[in-house]
Design a protein around this motif. Structure first.
Motif, short mmCIF file in Angstrom:
data_model
loop_
_atom_site.label_atom_id
_atom_site.label_comp_id
_atom_site.label_asym_id
_atom_site.label_seq_id
_atom_site.Cartn_x
_atom_site.Cartn_y
_atom_site.Cartn_z
N PRO A 1 18.62 4.00 -22.99
CA PRO A 1 19.38 5.15 -23.45
C PRO A 1 19.43 6.22 -22.36
N CYS A 2 20.60 6.77 -22.12
CA CYS A 2 20.79 7.76 -21.07
C CYS A 2 20.96 9.13 -21.70
N LEU A 3 20.40 10.14 -21.04
CA LEU A 3 20.42 11.49 -21.57
C LEU A 3 21.30 12.39 -20.72
N ALA A 4 21.95 13.37 -21.33
CA ALA A 4 22.68 14.39 -20.59
C ALA A 4 21.84 15.66 -20.63
N LEU A 5 21.57 16.25 -19.46
CA LEU A 5 20.68 17.40 -19.41
C LEU A 5 21.28 18.53 -18.59
N PRO A 6 20.96 19.77 -18.91
CA PRO A 6 21.43 20.88 -18.08
C PRO A 6 20.80 20.84 -16.69
N ALA A 7 21.56 21.30 -15.70
CA ALA A 7 21.16 21.14 -14.30
C ALA A 7 19.92 21.94 -13.92
N GLU A 8 19.62 23.02 -14.65
CA GLU A 8 18.49 23.85 -14.21
C GLU A 8 17.13 23.27 -14.58
N GLU A 9 17.11 22.22 -15.37
CA GLU A 9 15.84 21.59 -15.72
C GLU A 9 15.25 20.88 -14.49
N ALA A 10 13.93 20.64 -14.55
CA ALA A 10 13.31 19.81 -13.51
C ALA A 10 13.89 18.40 -13.62
N ALA A 11 13.90 17.70 -12.50
CA ALA A 11 14.46 16.34 -12.50
C ALA A 11 13.69 15.45 -13.47
N VAL A 12 14.43 14.63 -14.18
CA VAL A 12 13.83 13.64 -15.08
C VAL A 12 14.55 12.31 -14.87
N ILE A 13 13.98 11.25 -15.43
CA ILE A 13 14.62 9.94 -15.36
C ILE A 13 15.65 9.87 -16.48
N VAL A 14 16.91 9.72 -16.13
CA VAL A 14 18.00 9.66 -17.11
C VAL A 14 18.14 8.23 -17.63
N CYS A 15 18.15 7.27 -16.72
CA CYS A 15 18.18 5.85 -17.10
C CYS A 15 17.06 5.15 -16.35
N GLY A 16 16.13 4.60 -17.10
CA GLY A 16 14.98 3.94 -16.46
C GLY A 16 15.27 2.49 -16.11
N THR A 31 17.64 -0.61 -11.26
CA THR A 31 18.26 0.68 -10.98
C THR A 31 17.61 1.76 -11.83
N CYS A 32 17.35 2.90 -11.21
CA CYS A 32 16.79 4.05 -11.91
C CYS A 32 17.65 5.26 -11.57
N GLU A 33 18.10 5.98 -12.60
CA GLU A 33 18.93 7.15 -12.36
C GLU A 33 18.16 8.42 -12.70
N LEU A 34 18.16 9.35 -11.75
CA LEU A 34 17.50 10.65 -11.95
C LEU A 34 18.53 11.70 -12.33
N SER A 35 18.07 12.76 -12.97
CA SER A 35 18.99 13.81 -13.42
C SER A 35 19.56 14.62 -12.26
N HIS A 36 18.79 14.79 -11.18
CA HIS A 36 19.35 15.46 -10.00
C HIS A 36 18.81 14.85 -8.71
N PRO A 37 19.58 15.10 -7.63
CA PRO A 37 19.17 14.59 -6.31
C PRO A 37 18.03 15.43 -5.74
N GLY A 38 17.51 14.96 -4.62
CA GLY A 38 16.54 15.74 -3.86
C GLY A 38 15.10 15.54 -4.29
N VAL A 39 14.83 14.58 -5.18
CA VAL A 39 13.43 14.33 -5.56
C VAL A 39 12.74 13.64 -4.39
N LYS A 40 11.59 14.16 -4.02
CA LYS A 40 10.86 13.64 -2.85
C LYS A 40 9.91 12.52 -3.25
N ASN A 41 9.39 11.84 -2.23
CA ASN A 41 8.36 10.81 -2.43
C ASN A 41 8.82 9.68 -3.35
#
Length: 104
Positions: A1-16, A31-41
Protein backbone atom coordinates in the motif's frame (compact mmCIF):
# COMPACT_ATOMS: atom_id res chain seq x y z
CA UNK A 1 0.00 0.00 0.00
CA UNK A 2 1.33 3.43 -0.98
CA UNK A 3 0.71 6.57 1.04
CA UNK A 4 0.39 10.21 -0.02
CA UNK A 5 2.04 12.56 2.47
CA UNK A 6 2.62 16.30 2.79
CA UNK A 7 6.13 17.37 1.77
CA UNK A 8 7.11 18.96 5.09
CA UNK A 9 7.06 15.64 6.93
CA UNK A 10 10.28 13.70 7.54
CA UNK A 11 10.99 11.18 4.80
CA UNK A 12 9.16 7.89 5.14
CA UNK A 13 8.90 4.72 3.07
CA UNK A 14 5.91 5.19 0.74
CA UNK A 15 6.17 1.78 -0.98
CA UNK A 16 8.27 -0.87 0.71
CA UNK A 17 9.99 -3.93 -0.69
CA UNK A 18 7.87 -6.85 -1.86
CA UNK A 19 8.90 -10.49 -1.50
CA UNK A 20 9.90 -12.07 -4.80
CA UNK A 21 10.17 -15.64 -6.13
CA UNK A 22 12.41 -16.28 -9.13
CA UNK A 23 14.09 -19.26 -10.78
CA UNK A 24 17.83 -19.92 -10.80
CA UNK A 25 19.54 -17.80 -13.47
CA UNK A 26 16.81 -15.15 -13.53
CA UNK A 27 16.96 -11.59 -12.19
CA UNK A 28 15.22 -10.43 -9.02
CA UNK A 29 14.27 -6.76 -8.65
CA UNK A 30 13.37 -4.97 -5.43
CA UNK A 31 12.10 -1.39 -5.33
CA UNK A 32 11.59 0.95 -2.39
CA UNK A 33 10.01 4.38 -2.76
CA UNK A 34 10.69 7.17 -0.27
CA UNK A 35 8.46 10.19 0.29
CA UNK A 36 11.26 12.64 -0.56
CA UNK A 37 14.73 12.71 -2.08
CA UNK A 38 17.96 13.46 -0.27
CA UNK A 39 17.87 10.71 2.37
CA UNK A 40 21.45 9.88 3.29
CA UNK A 41 23.14 6.56 4.08
CA UNK A 42 21.20 4.41 1.63
CA UNK A 43 22.32 0.77 1.82
CA UNK A 44 21.08 -2.59 0.53
CA UNK A 45 21.74 -5.89 2.33
CA UNK A 46 21.19 -9.58 1.60
CA UNK A 47 20.99 -11.67 4.78
CA UNK A 48 23.04 -9.10 6.68
CA UNK A 49 25.75 -8.71 4.01
CA UNK A 50 26.04 -5.22 2.46
CA UNK A 51 25.52 -5.17 -1.31
CA UNK A 52 27.53 -3.00 -3.72
CA UNK A 53 26.95 -2.00 -7.33
CA UNK A 54 28.69 -4.44 -9.70
CA UNK A 55 27.92 -6.69 -12.67
CA UNK A 56 25.71 -9.04 -10.66
CA UNK A 57 24.19 -6.48 -8.30
CA UNK A 58 22.68 -3.37 -9.91
CA UNK A 59 21.77 -0.56 -7.53
CA UNK A 60 20.02 2.49 -8.95
CA UNK A 61 18.07 5.53 -7.85
CA UNK A 62 15.43 7.57 -9.70
CA UNK A 63 14.51 11.14 -8.65
CA UNK A 64 16.33 10.46 -5.37
CA UNK A 65 13.15 8.76 -4.14
CA UNK A 66 12.84 5.44 -5.95
CA UNK A 67 15.64 3.04 -5.05
CA UNK A 68 16.02 -0.18 -7.02
CA UNK A 69 18.13 -3.29 -6.47
CA UNK A 70 18.44 -5.88 -9.23
CA UNK A 71 20.22 -9.17 -8.53
CA UNK A 72 21.20 -10.79 -11.83
CA UNK A 73 21.75 -14.48 -12.53
CA UNK A 74 20.64 -15.55 -9.07
CA UNK A 75 21.58 -18.91 -7.56
CA UNK A 76 19.82 -21.00 -4.90
CA UNK A 77 22.20 -19.70 -2.22
CA UNK A 78 20.99 -16.13 -2.92
CA UNK A 79 17.66 -16.96 -1.21
CA UNK A 80 17.26 -14.88 1.92
CA UNK A 81 16.12 -11.54 3.26
CA UNK A 82 16.77 -8.38 1.24
CA UNK A 83 16.87 -5.23 3.36
CA UNK A 84 16.83 -1.60 2.24
CA UNK A 85 18.06 0.98 4.71
CA UNK A 86 17.96 4.76 4.31
CA UNK A 87 19.04 6.54 7.47
CA UNK A 88 16.65 5.23 10.15
CA UNK A 89 14.17 3.82 7.60
CA UNK A 90 14.17 0.08 6.97
CA UNK A 91 12.20 -2.17 4.63
CA UNK A 92 12.75 -5.92 4.17
CA UNK A 93 11.41 -8.66 1.92
CA UNK A 94 12.15 -12.29 1.18
CA UNK A 95 13.94 -13.52 -1.94
CA UNK A 96 13.19 -17.13 -2.83
CA UNK A 97 15.29 -18.64 -5.61
CA UNK A 98 13.72 -21.81 -6.96
CA UNK A 99 15.65 -24.54 -8.71
CA UNK A 100 14.47 -25.70 -12.11
CA UNK A 101 13.22 -29.25 -12.04
CA UNK A 102 14.71 -31.50 -14.71
CA UNK A 103 11.78 -33.90 -14.38
CA UNK A 104 9.29 -32.85 -17.04
Amino acid sequence: PCLALPAEEAAVIVCGLRSTDVFVGESATFTCELSHPGVKNVQWWLDGTPLHNNLVTEISEQDGRIHTLTLNDVACHDSGTVTFRAGSLISSAKLLVKGISLLE
